[in-house]
Motif scaffolding. Structure first.
Motif, PDB file in Angstrom:
ATOM      1  N   SER A   1       5.150  -4.947 -10.846  1.00 24.46           N
ATOM      2  CA  SER A   1       3.914  -5.718 -10.739  1.00 24.46           C
ATOM      3  C   SER A   1       2.726  -4.791 -10.511  1.00 24.46           C
ATOM      4  O   SER A   1       1.659  -4.982 -11.104  1.00 24.46           O
ATOM      5  CB  SER A   1       4.008  -6.727  -9.590  1.00 24.46           C
ATOM      6  OG  SER A   1       4.814  -7.829  -9.942  1.00 24.46           O
ATOM      7  N   LEU A   2       2.926  -3.773  -9.675  1.00 25.22           N
ATOM      8  CA  LEU A   2       1.827  -2.835  -9.431  1.00 25.22           C
ATOM      9  C   LEU A   2       1.465  -2.067 -10.690  1.00 25.22           C
ATOM     10  O   LEU A   2       0.280  -1.842 -10.977  1.00 25.22           O
ATOM     11  CB  LEU A   2       2.190  -1.868  -8.299  1.00 25.22           C
ATOM     12  CG  LEU A   2       1.758  -2.310  -6.889  1.00 25.22           C
ATOM     13  CD1 LEU A   2       2.408  -3.628  -6.489  1.00 25.22           C
ATOM     14  CD2 LEU A   2       2.084  -1.235  -5.863  1.00 25.22           C
ATOM     15  N   LEU A   3       2.461  -1.679 -11.452  1.00 28.86           N
ATOM     16  CA  LEU A   3       2.178  -1.000 -12.721  1.00 28.86           C
ATOM     17  C   LEU A   3       1.436  -1.936 -13.674  1.00 28.86           C
ATOM     18  O   LEU A   3       0.495  -1.519 -14.370  1.00 28.86           O
ATOM     19  CB  LEU A   3       3.477  -0.512 -13.353  1.00 28.86           C
ATOM     20  CG  LEU A   3       4.178   0.630 -12.628  1.00 28.86           C
ATOM     21  CD1 LEU A   3       5.549   0.893 -13.242  1.00 28.86           C
ATOM     22  CD2 LEU A   3       3.336   1.907 -12.665  1.00 28.86           C
ATOM     23  N   MET A   4       1.839  -3.200 -13.703  1.00 26.52           N
ATOM     24  CA  MET A   4       1.142  -4.178 -14.544  1.00 26.52           C
ATOM     25  C   MET A   4      -0.281  -4.410 -14.054  1.00 26.52           C
ATOM     26  O   MET A   4      -1.203  -4.576 -14.856  1.00 26.52           O
ATOM     27  CB  MET A   4       1.934  -5.484 -14.614  1.00 26.52           C
ATOM     28  CG  MET A   4       3.173  -5.394 -15.477  1.00 26.52           C
ATOM     29  SD  MET A   4       4.030  -6.997 -15.683  1.00 26.52           S
ATOM     30  CE  MET A   4       5.182  -6.943 -14.304  1.00 26.52           C
TER      31      MET A   4
ATOM     32  N   LEU B   1       2.067  -7.773  -2.934  1.00 23.89           N
ATOM     33  CA  LEU B   1       1.285  -7.821  -4.168  1.00 23.89           C
ATOM     34  C   LEU B   1      -0.205  -7.635  -3.896  1.00 23.89           C
ATOM     35  O   LEU B   1      -0.896  -6.941  -4.643  1.00 23.89           O
ATOM     36  CB  LEU B   1       1.542  -9.145  -4.887  1.00 23.89           C
ATOM     37  CG  LEU B   1       2.977  -9.354  -5.383  1.00 23.89           C
ATOM     38  CD1 LEU B   1       3.165 -10.774  -5.911  1.00 23.89           C
ATOM     39  CD2 LEU B   1       3.339  -8.337  -6.445  1.00 23.89           C
ATOM     40  N   VAL B   2      -0.688  -8.234  -2.817  1.00 25.92           N
ATOM     41  CA  VAL B   2      -2.110  -8.066  -2.466  1.00 25.92           C
ATOM     42  C   VAL B   2      -2.408  -6.608  -2.129  1.00 25.92           C
ATOM     43  O   VAL B   2      -3.361  -6.008  -2.649  1.00 25.92           O
ATOM     44  CB  VAL B   2      -2.485  -8.977  -1.278  1.00 25.92           C
ATOM     45  CG1 VAL B   2      -3.893  -8.647  -0.772  1.00 25.92           C
ATOM     46  CG2 VAL B   2      -2.408 -10.444  -1.692  1.00 25.92           C
ATOM     47  N   GLY B   3      -1.582  -6.000  -1.257  1.00 28.12           N
ATOM     48  CA  GLY B   3      -1.784  -4.597  -0.917  1.00 28.12           C
ATOM     49  C   GLY B   3      -1.623  -3.700  -2.122  1.00 28.12           C
ATOM     50  O   GLY B   3      -2.361  -2.721  -2.294  1.00 28.12           O
ATOM     51  N   GLY B   4      -0.668  -4.037  -2.993  1.00 30.00           N
ATOM     52  CA  GLY B   4      -0.446  -3.240  -4.188  1.00 30.00           C
ATOM     53  C   GLY B   4      -1.613  -3.304  -5.162  1.00 30.00           C
ATOM     54  O   GLY B   4      -1.975  -2.295  -5.767  1.00 30.00           O
ATOM     55  N   TRP B   5      -2.206  -4.505  -5.335  1.00 27.02           N
ATOM     56  CA  TRP B   5      -3.354  -4.622  -6.241  1.00 27.02           C
ATOM     57  C   TRP B   5      -4.508  -3.766  -5.740  1.00 27.02           C
ATOM     58  O   TRP B   5      -5.176  -3.078  -6.529  1.00 27.02           O
ATOM     59  CB  TRP B   5      -3.802  -6.085  -6.354  1.00 27.02           C
ATOM     60  CG  TRP B   5      -4.749  -6.323  -7.504  1.00 27.02           C
ATOM     61  CD1 TRP B   5      -4.436  -6.789  -8.741  1.00 27.02           C
ATOM     62  CD2 TRP B   5      -6.172  -6.076  -7.499  1.00 27.02           C
ATOM     63  NE1 TRP B   5      -5.565  -6.843  -9.521  1.00 27.02           N
ATOM     64  CE2 TRP B   5      -6.651  -6.409  -8.787  1.00 27.02           C
ATOM     65  CE3 TRP B   5      -7.074  -5.592  -6.555  1.00 27.02           C
ATOM     66  CZ2 TRP B   5      -7.992  -6.297  -9.144  1.00 27.02           C
ATOM     67  CZ3 TRP B   5      -8.413  -5.458  -6.905  1.00 27.02           C
ATOM     68  CH2 TRP B   5      -8.865  -5.818  -8.186  1.00 27.02           C
ATOM     69  N   ILE B   6      -4.727  -3.787  -4.448  1.00 30.61           N
ATOM     70  CA  ILE B   6      -5.830  -2.994  -3.876  1.00 30.61           C
ATOM     71  C   ILE B   6      -5.627  -1.512  -4.143  1.00 30.61           C
ATOM     72  O   ILE B   6      -6.543  -0.801  -4.588  1.00 30.61           O
ATOM     73  CB  ILE B   6      -5.940  -3.261  -2.360  1.00 30.61           C
ATOM     74  CG1 ILE B   6      -6.387  -4.702  -2.110  1.00 30.61           C
ATOM     75  CG2 ILE B   6      -6.901  -2.273  -1.702  1.00 30.61           C
ATOM     76  CD1 ILE B   6      -6.305  -5.128  -0.654  1.00 30.61           C
TER      77      ILE B   6
ATOM     78  N   ILE C   1       0.838  -1.207   0.000  1.00 33.31           N
ATOM     79  CA  ILE C   1       0.000   0.000   0.000  1.00 33.31           C
ATOM     80  C   ILE C   1       0.870   1.254   0.000  1.00 33.31           C
ATOM     81  O   ILE C   1       0.627   2.210  -0.750  1.00 33.31           O
ATOM     82  CB  ILE C   1      -0.949  -0.013   1.212  1.00 33.31           C
ATOM     83  CG1 ILE C   1      -1.962  -1.161   1.075  1.00 33.31           C
ATOM     84  CG2 ILE C   1      -1.671   1.324   1.355  1.00 33.31           C
ATOM     85  CD1 ILE C   1      -2.810  -1.391   2.308  1.00 33.31           C
ATOM     86  N   ASP C   2       1.918   1.249   0.831  1.00 32.19           N
ATOM     87  CA  ASP C   2       2.782   2.423   0.931  1.00 32.19           C
ATOM     88  C   ASP C   2       3.507   2.703  -0.379  1.00 32.19           C
ATOM     89  O   ASP C   2       3.635   3.856  -0.800  1.00 32.19           O
ATOM     90  CB  ASP C   2       3.796   2.240   2.061  1.00 32.19           C
ATOM     91  CG  ASP C   2       3.155   2.274   3.435  1.00 32.19           C
ATOM     92  OD1 ASP C   2       1.978   2.659   3.517  1.00 32.19           O
ATOM     93  OD2 ASP C   2       3.821   1.898   4.415  1.00 32.19           O
ATOM     94  N   ILE C   3       4.006   1.654  -1.038  1.00 35.51           N
ATOM     95  CA  ILE C   3       4.702   1.866  -2.299  1.00 35.51           C
ATOM     96  C   ILE C   3       3.725   2.340  -3.363  1.00 35.51           C
ATOM     97  O   ILE C   3       4.109   3.024  -4.329  1.00 35.51           O
ATOM     98  CB  ILE C   3       5.437   0.576  -2.746  1.00 35.51           C
ATOM     99  CG1 ILE C   3       6.656   0.932  -3.603  1.00 35.51           C
ATOM    100  CG2 ILE C   3       4.530  -0.350  -3.518  1.00 35.51           C
ATOM    101  CD1 ILE C   3       7.734   1.646  -2.865  1.00 35.51           C
TER     102      ILE C   3
ATOM    103  N   PHE D   1       9.267   5.337  -1.137  1.00 35.73           N
ATOM    104  CA  PHE D   1      10.340   4.790  -0.320  1.00 35.73           C
ATOM    105  C   PHE D   1      10.474   5.530   1.007  1.00 35.73           C
ATOM    106  O   PHE D   1      10.827   4.923   2.018  1.00 35.73           O
ATOM    107  CB  PHE D   1      11.657   4.847  -1.088  1.00 35.73           C
ATOM    108  CG  PHE D   1      11.889   3.654  -1.979  1.00 35.73           C
ATOM    109  CD1 PHE D   1      10.900   2.700  -2.159  1.00 35.73           C
ATOM    110  CD2 PHE D   1      13.087   3.490  -2.645  1.00 35.73           C
ATOM    111  CE1 PHE D   1      11.086   1.600  -2.972  1.00 35.73           C
ATOM    112  CE2 PHE D   1      13.302   2.398  -3.464  1.00 35.73           C
ATOM    113  CZ  PHE D   1      12.298   1.446  -3.633  1.00 35.73           C
ATOM    114  N   VAL D   2      10.198   6.827   0.982  1.00 38.04           N
ATOM    115  CA  VAL D   2      10.194   7.577   2.236  1.00 38.04           C
ATOM    116  C   VAL D   2       9.071   7.059   3.135  1.00 38.04           C
ATOM    117  O   VAL D   2       9.248   6.897   4.350  1.00 38.04           O
ATOM    118  CB  VAL D   2      10.044   9.086   1.981  1.00 38.04           C
ATOM    119  CG1 VAL D   2       9.876   9.848   3.291  1.00 38.04           C
ATOM    120  CG2 VAL D   2      11.246   9.620   1.208  1.00 38.04           C
ATOM    121  N   ALA D   3       7.911   6.771   2.539  1.00 44.00           N
ATOM    122  CA  ALA D   3       6.785   6.218   3.305  1.00 44.00           C
ATOM    123  C   ALA D   3       7.151   4.860   3.902  1.00 44.00           C
ATOM    124  O   ALA D   3       6.846   4.578   5.069  1.00 44.00           O
ATOM    125  CB  ALA D   3       5.558   6.089   2.407  1.00 44.00           C
ATOM    126  N   LEU D   4       7.815   4.007   3.116  1.00 41.41           N
ATOM    127  CA  LEU D   4       8.245   2.704   3.632  1.00 41.41           C
ATOM    128  C   LEU D   4       9.157   2.859   4.839  1.00 41.41           C
ATOM    129  O   LEU D   4       9.034   2.143   5.828  1.00 41.41           O
ATOM    130  CB  LEU D   4       8.987   1.929   2.542  1.00 41.41           C
ATOM    131  CG  LEU D   4       8.167   1.323   1.408  1.00 41.41           C
ATOM    132  CD1 LEU D   4       9.103   0.798   0.322  1.00 41.41           C
ATOM    133  CD2 LEU D   4       7.272   0.206   1.915  1.00 41.41           C
TER     134      LEU D   4
END
Length: 268
Positions: free
Chosen positions: A211-214, A124-129, A50-52, A80-83
């Motif tokens: 992956s998030l961009l995809m 990947l799950v957080g990123g898809w959301i 989610i952060d990324i 990256f600052v958020a991470l």
């Protein structure tokens, strides 16, 4: 006649205190990560994706407005600052820290595999959301998302893409090493910005970021499918591992072989 002093040939090797202190920090944090209970591990991995995603939002907004990948990469460093400040983690951030702990016998390969697998899956799950939220909230970005995601979703699996993945692993692991060379949060932000900009601005092949961009492209109607994404995820992850583990982690551990030997003696 004056006698010349005899120079000892077996004098103890001089070590670098800063390097040893960084090694101790890596082992301590790596041990904590490897022993993390299930719920905190799930939370940390999910939030990492989610952060990324916030960095990807910034990157896409700038890319849409300027068409410049370099400026968009600089905007991406927000992620990256958020991470760093939110204490979440990406899969590729776990190449140096927990591996060092395993080498020092403060963790097992099984716990390392658990950390890697859970973190990647939850990233990947957080990123898809967050990508679904992004493309739903910003219809004006659909064309930009589609172009950015298709670039990686249709990238041939071969030497060039593998080299881009190796470089991505080097960049992330070197960033992690630099951040653990100091206890100052302000100083740690500097490599987050610099290497975040290099990773995204250079369009390196990163297993989670790309992956998030995809995902975003797939949601808005990409000319490739989830099997294409899965193949490129595996290829990128393999290259990331090669770059992070072989070219950064393994080489840098050579500087502290004496500490590794001490740790082994203590563990019997």
């Amino acid at each position: 006649m004056a006698e010349h002093p005899i120079v000892a040939t077996n004098a103890p090797e001089e070590h670098e205190p800063e390097v040893e202190e960084a090694f101790d920090r890596l082992v301590s944090e790596g041990k904590d990560r490897l022993g993390r209970p299930l719920l905190p591990l799930v939370s940390t991995g999910l939030l990492g994706g989610i952060d990324i995603g916030t960095g990807i939002l910034a990157m896409l907004l700038v890319l849409h407005a300027t068409g410049s990948h370099l400026l968009a990469g600089l905007a991406f460093s927000i992620g990256f600052v958020a991470l760093l400040l939110a204490r979440s983690e990406l899969f590729t951030e776990n190449f140096l820290v927990p591996v060092t702990a395993v080498v020092a016998r403060e963790g097992t390969l099984r716990s390392l595999a658990r950390l890697w697998g859970m973190t990647l899956l939850l990233n990947l799950v957080g990123g898809w959301i967050v990508m679904w939220l992004l493309v739903t909230s910003f219809p004006s970005l659909h064309e930009t998302v589609l172009e950015a995601g298709t670039h990686f979703g249709t990238m041939p699996i071969g030497l060039r893409s593998f080299c881009l993945a190796v470089l991505a692993g080097v960049v992330i692991t070197l960033m992690t090493r630099m951040q653990h060379g100091t206890e100052s949060t302000g100083v740690r932000i500097v490599p987050a910005i610099l290497f975040g900009a290099l990773l995204a601005g250079g369009q390196l092949f990163h297993s989670v970021l790309d992956s998030l961009l995809m995902f975003g492209a797939l949601i808005v109607g990409a000319p490739f499918g989830y099997l294409d994404w899965l193949a490129r995820l595996g290829w990128a992850a393999l290259g990331n591992l090669a770059g992070g583990l072989l070219l950064v982690t393994a080489v840098r551990l050579l500087r502290v072989t004496h500490r590794i030997e001490e740790a082994h003696r203590e563990k019997g």
